[in-house]
Design an enzyme around this catalytic site. Structure first.
Site, PDB file in Angstrom:
ATOM      1  NE  ARG A  60       9.346 -43.157   4.843  1.00 26.85           N
ATOM      2  CZ  ARG A  60       9.028 -43.152   6.141  1.00 26.85           C
ATOM      3  NH1 ARG A  60       8.574 -42.057   6.713  1.00 26.85           N
ATOM      4  NH2 ARG A  60       9.163 -44.251   6.860  1.00 26.85           N
ATOM      5  CE1 TYR A 113       2.105 -34.142 -18.451  1.00 30.25           C
ATOM      6  CE2 TYR A 113       1.402 -34.814 -16.257  1.00 30.25           C
ATOM      7  CZ  TYR A 113       2.059 -35.081 -17.443  1.00 30.25           C
ATOM      8  OH  TYR A 113       2.686 -36.285 -17.618  1.00 30.25           O
ATOM      9  CG  ASP A 178       3.224 -27.362 -13.508  1.00 32.80           C
ATOM     10  OD1 ASP A 178       4.368 -27.108 -13.924  1.00 32.80           O
ATOM     11  OD2 ASP A 178       2.716 -28.508 -13.588  1.00 32.80           O
ATOM     12  CE  LYS A 203       7.748 -33.931 -18.092  1.00 29.41           C
ATOM     13  NZ  LYS A 203       6.476 -33.294 -17.753  1.00 29.41           N
TER      14      LYS A 203
HETATM   15  C1  LIG Z   1       5.290 -33.702 -17.053  1.00 34.54           C
HETATM   16  C2  LIG Z   1       4.523 -32.670 -16.332  1.00 34.54           C
HETATM   17  C3  LIG Z   1       3.987 -32.911 -15.064  1.00 34.54           C
HETATM   18  C4  LIG Z   1       4.114 -34.250 -14.371  1.00 34.54           C
HETATM   19  O1  LIG Z   1       5.433 -34.503 -13.988  1.00 34.54           O
HETATM   20  P1  LIG Z   1       6.031 -35.995 -13.826  1.00 34.54           P
HETATM   21  O2  LIG Z   1       7.456 -35.725 -13.473  1.00 34.54           O
HETATM   22  O3  LIG Z   1       5.847 -36.681 -15.150  1.00 34.54           O
HETATM   23  O4  LIG Z   1       5.269 -36.661 -12.742  1.00 34.54           O
HETATM   24  C5  LIG Z   1       3.312 -31.885 -14.442  1.00 34.54           C
HETATM   25  N1  LIG Z   1       3.155 -30.690 -15.026  1.00 34.54           N
HETATM   26  C6  LIG Z   1       3.640 -30.414 -16.250  1.00 34.54           C
HETATM   27  C7  LIG Z   1       3.434 -29.073 -16.851  1.00 34.54           C
HETATM   28  C8  LIG Z   1       4.344 -31.398 -16.953  1.00 34.54           C
HETATM   29  O5  LIG Z   1       4.808 -31.133 -18.181  1.00 34.54           O
END
Ligand SMILES: *Cc1c(COP(=O)(O)O)cnc(C)c1O
Length: 399
Positions: A60, A113, A178, A203
């Site tokens: 961790r 999101y 983001d 993603k």
């Molecule tokens: C999917 C997504 C998230 C969340 O990510 P996870 O890996 O599913 O927790 C945050 N921001 C955007 C733009 C996303 O597409």
């Protein structure tokens, strides 16, 4: 070095010297401490947010496989450091928790999101959030403002936010971007002054739909803070996932560019289809085109489109696709289609959905790396099924 080269070699520069070719997967949860003097020092280092120390102590606190992926991500985002998490939401949560050391007020720009919107709208993390437009940032800053949060291009309507314009209003308040939809291939927010560059690594970075992960690229001061939060809250990335992500970076540019080529062709097809009311894609309107030209190297491979016939048409299309996968998520090698109002943005309040065009007829499409012709054929056939259903129901209404 150029991005193609970085993607292949980042975080691996000393592999030749070490006599290895692939990133080593270190699955240890704990590490022997034979020298207690050294162990004490390492524990102090990690408690203070150090990225590495003489002894990893416990996974961790530090893990070699995760560390190598983090180094690679920092190189690609042009930041000093990066910190990996067990999911995108864990990464976003850590950024919010870290901001609380400075104040309790966050400014955020919608659309976001769905789960990010939900997290900021609830009182779960005990912060005050003001939602405003990009040009209203300056006027909404208070003594307590500790973070400015935005997403670009945004999920699900592909709105483009001018990062430099937000940074210019922020003063010394950290701006978090983001950048999941863009990846470091298409934009590097840190070069425009963003403090935190956040990715749902689930993603594009993973890219094959088999990893759940998040990462934040940042400077050394904020890297320390994030690691202190991660050490205390424990949302660590698993080393196997880190290995897959680090490998994913090697083909990231190829995948992003191929998927983008497909997206451009699909946008063209959808814009000329009678069932399609409107298409959302970065750079399609003149204001976003100008921003895209300044801050992005390409328009990406996620798009949204609104079909005639609302929910029924959307549901029919989701049911009819054969090659395309009807599933949430994006940035995978296969093309994914989903219904934001019913799935990813279901938790978002009705007013926000109305204001930002998240309607019952809106469909989000994330292009994969298949052949564009095959994707378009699948969409064309599915749109025809929905079109037939719609004209039948219109005839029935007339009877
Ligand atoms: C999917 C997504 C998230 C969340 O990510 P996870 O890996 O599913 O927790 C945050 N921001 C955007 C733009 C996303 O597409």
């Amino acid at each position: 070095m150029k991005m193609s080269t970085l993607g292949v070699h980042a975080g691996r520069w000393d592999f030749k010297e070490r006599g290895i070719h692939a990133s080593p997967i270190d699955l240890s949860s704990t590490y022997p401490v034979t020298n207690l003097e050294e162990g004490r020092q390492s524990l102090d280092d990690f408690a203070n947010g150090a990225w590495q120390s003489a002894n990893p102590i416990y996974s961790r606190l530090h893990n070699e496989t995760v560390f190598l992926f983090e180094k690679a991500m920092a190189e690609m985002e042009k930041t000093n450091e990066s910190v990996a998490f067990s999911s995108g939401m864990a990464a976003i949560t850590a950024v919010i928790l870290a901001s609380k050391m400075r104040g309790r007020h966050i400014l955020a720009i919608k659309p976001l999101y769905g789960t990010t919107d939900h997290l900021l709208s609830t009182q779960l993390l005990d912060v005050d959030v003001t939602f405003c437009e990009a040009h209203e940032i300056h006027d909404n800053i208070t003594e307590q403002t500790s973070l400015i949060y935005l997403e670009t291009p945004s999920n699900p309507t592909l709105t483009v936010v001018d990062i430099a314009h937000v940074v210019a209003q922020a003063g010394d308040i950290p701006v978090a971007v983001d950048s999941t939809f863009a990846t470091p291939i298409l934009q590097q927010p840190a070069l425009l002054g963003a403090t935190y560059v956040i990715h749902s690594a689930t993603k594009f970075l993973g890219g094959h739909g088999d990893v759940l992960a998040g990462v934040v690229a940042t400077d050394s001061v904020h890297g320390k803070l994030l690691r202190q939060v991660r050490l205390m809250t424990g949302a660590n990335l698993h080393p196997l996932s880190a290995y897959l992500l680090h490998r994913g970076l090697q083909t990231l540019k190829l995948r992003v560019e191929k998927a983008q080529e497909n997206a451009v062709e699909v946008v063209e097809f959808l814009e000329n289809h009678p069932m399609v009311h409107s298409v959302f894609y970065p750079g399609r309107d003149s204001s976003s085109k100008e921003i895209v030209g300044r801050q992005m190297r390409g328009t990406g491979s996620v798009l949204a489109f609104e079909v005639h016939g609302g929910f029924e048409s959307a549901a029919e299309i989701m049911k009819s696709v054969k090659l395309v996968t009807p599933a949430v998520s994006l940035g995978s090698v296969d093309t994914l289609i989903q219904h934001p109002a019913g799935l990813t943005h279901r938790v978002v309040d009705e007013e926000t959905k109305r204001k930002y065009g998240i309607s019952e007829g809106l469909i989000r499409l994330s292009l994969g790396v298949e052949d564009a012709e095959d994707i378009i054929a699948d969409l064309e056939r599915s749109l025809l099924v929905a079109q037939k259903r719609l004209s039948m129901s219109m005839k029935q209404d007339l009877v």
